[in-house]
Design an enzyme around this catalytic site. Structure first.
Site, short mmCIF file in Angstrom:
data_model
loop_
_atom_site.label_atom_id
_atom_site.label_comp_id
_atom_site.label_asym_id
_atom_site.label_seq_id
_atom_site.Cartn_x
_atom_site.Cartn_y
_atom_site.Cartn_z
N HIS A 11 0.85 -1.19 0.00
CA HIS A 11 0.00 0.00 0.00
C HIS A 11 0.89 1.24 0.00
O HIS A 11 2.08 1.17 0.34
CB HIS A 11 -0.91 -0.01 1.22
CG HIS A 11 -2.06 -0.96 1.09
ND1 HIS A 11 -2.74 -1.44 2.17
CD2 HIS A 11 -2.65 -1.51 0.00
CE1 HIS A 11 -3.71 -2.24 1.75
NE2 HIS A 11 -3.66 -2.31 0.44
N GLY A 58 -3.45 -2.35 -7.65
CA GLY A 58 -4.30 -3.15 -6.75
C GLY A 58 -5.78 -2.82 -6.84
O GLY A 58 -6.61 -3.71 -7.07
N ASP A 63 -4.80 -6.97 -7.40
CA ASP A 63 -4.91 -7.94 -6.31
C ASP A 63 -5.57 -9.22 -6.80
O ASP A 63 -5.14 -10.33 -6.47
CB ASP A 63 -5.73 -7.36 -5.14
CG ASP A 63 -5.06 -6.18 -4.47
OD1 ASP A 63 -3.82 -6.06 -4.54
OD2 ASP A 63 -5.78 -5.36 -3.86
N ASP A 83 -1.29 -1.63 4.80
CA ASP A 83 -1.31 -0.56 5.79
C ASP A 83 -2.55 -0.68 6.65
O ASP A 83 -3.62 -0.24 6.25
CB ASP A 83 -1.27 0.79 5.07
CG ASP A 83 -1.07 1.95 6.02
OD1 ASP A 83 -1.13 1.75 7.25
OD2 ASP A 83 -0.86 3.06 5.53
N HIS A 90 -10.38 -0.77 -1.40
CA HIS A 90 -10.32 -2.16 -1.87
C HIS A 90 -9.91 -3.14 -0.77
O HIS A 90 -9.38 -4.21 -1.04
CB HIS A 90 -9.40 -2.26 -3.10
CG HIS A 90 -7.96 -2.00 -2.83
ND1 HIS A 90 -7.46 -0.78 -2.51
CD2 HIS A 90 -6.91 -2.85 -2.83
CE1 HIS A 90 -6.17 -0.87 -2.32
NE2 HIS A 90 -5.80 -2.12 -2.50
N ASP A 93 -10.65 -6.74 -1.26
CA ASP A 93 -9.72 -7.43 -2.15
C ASP A 93 -8.50 -7.94 -1.38
O ASP A 93 -8.01 -9.04 -1.63
CB ASP A 93 -9.24 -6.50 -3.26
CG ASP A 93 -10.37 -5.94 -4.10
OD1 ASP A 93 -11.42 -6.60 -4.17
OD2 ASP A 93 -10.20 -4.85 -4.66
N ARG A 99 -6.93 -14.53 2.27
CA ARG A 99 -7.71 -15.76 2.43
C ARG A 99 -7.20 -16.82 1.45
O ARG A 99 -7.01 -17.98 1.82
CB ARG A 99 -9.19 -15.49 2.18
CG ARG A 99 -10.05 -16.73 2.28
CD ARG A 99 -11.52 -16.42 1.88
NE ARG A 99 -12.28 -17.63 1.81
CZ ARG A 99 -12.26 -18.50 0.78
NH1 ARG A 99 -11.53 -18.25 -0.27
NH2 ARG A 99 -12.98 -19.61 0.81
#
Length: 136
Positions: A11, A58, A63, A83, A90, A93, A99
């Site tokens: 980020h 991203g 992403d 961050d 997002h 995302d 995950r």
């Protein structure tokens, strides 16, 4: 055996940390297949001198492009300096990406300490090591 593929993402407020980390570990990184989201990849190329395959930014789908590599079992490590103090539009995302790393047993570093531990691990440098895939 092909090189390991590592995704490098950061980020905005964490990009300086990732650039500094990449400079510190340039010797290891230049021997890997590197992918990154757009702006981060451009900075790694310009400021560190690494060859990086850049995806979209991203928030514009980068992403998800990295997530696709994970789902295709084509990514070995994700270094994602996100961050937590500045939520981004997002954020879902980001959560989805983390995950997928958990689902597919992909090592992920979200901070400098973890990134240092992963890249300095003997397993990381073992060309025959591949984490076991989960049984679903």
């Amino acid at each position: 055996m092909p090189n390991k593929t590592i995704a490098l993402v950061a980020h905005d407020h964490k990009k300086p940390d990732l650039i500094a980390w990449a400079k510190k570990h340039k010797m290891h990184l230049e021997n890997l297949d590197l992918v990154a989201t757009g702006t981060t990849g451009g900075l790694l190329t310009k400021e560190v001198g690494l060859h990086v395959r850049c995806f979209k930014s991203g928030p514009l789908g980068g992403d998800q492009q990295i997530g696709a590599l994970i789902a295709e079992q084509a990514l070995d490590v994700l270094v994602f300096f996100w961050d937590p103090m500045n939520p981004a539009p997002h954020d879902p995302d980001v959560k989805a990406l983390l995950r997928l790393c958990s689902v597919w047993n992909v090592p992920v570093a979200c901070n400098l300490a973890t990134a240092d531990m992963i890249i300095s691990s003997p397993l990381f440098h073992d060309p025959d090591f591949k984490p076991e895939l989960p049984q679903y």
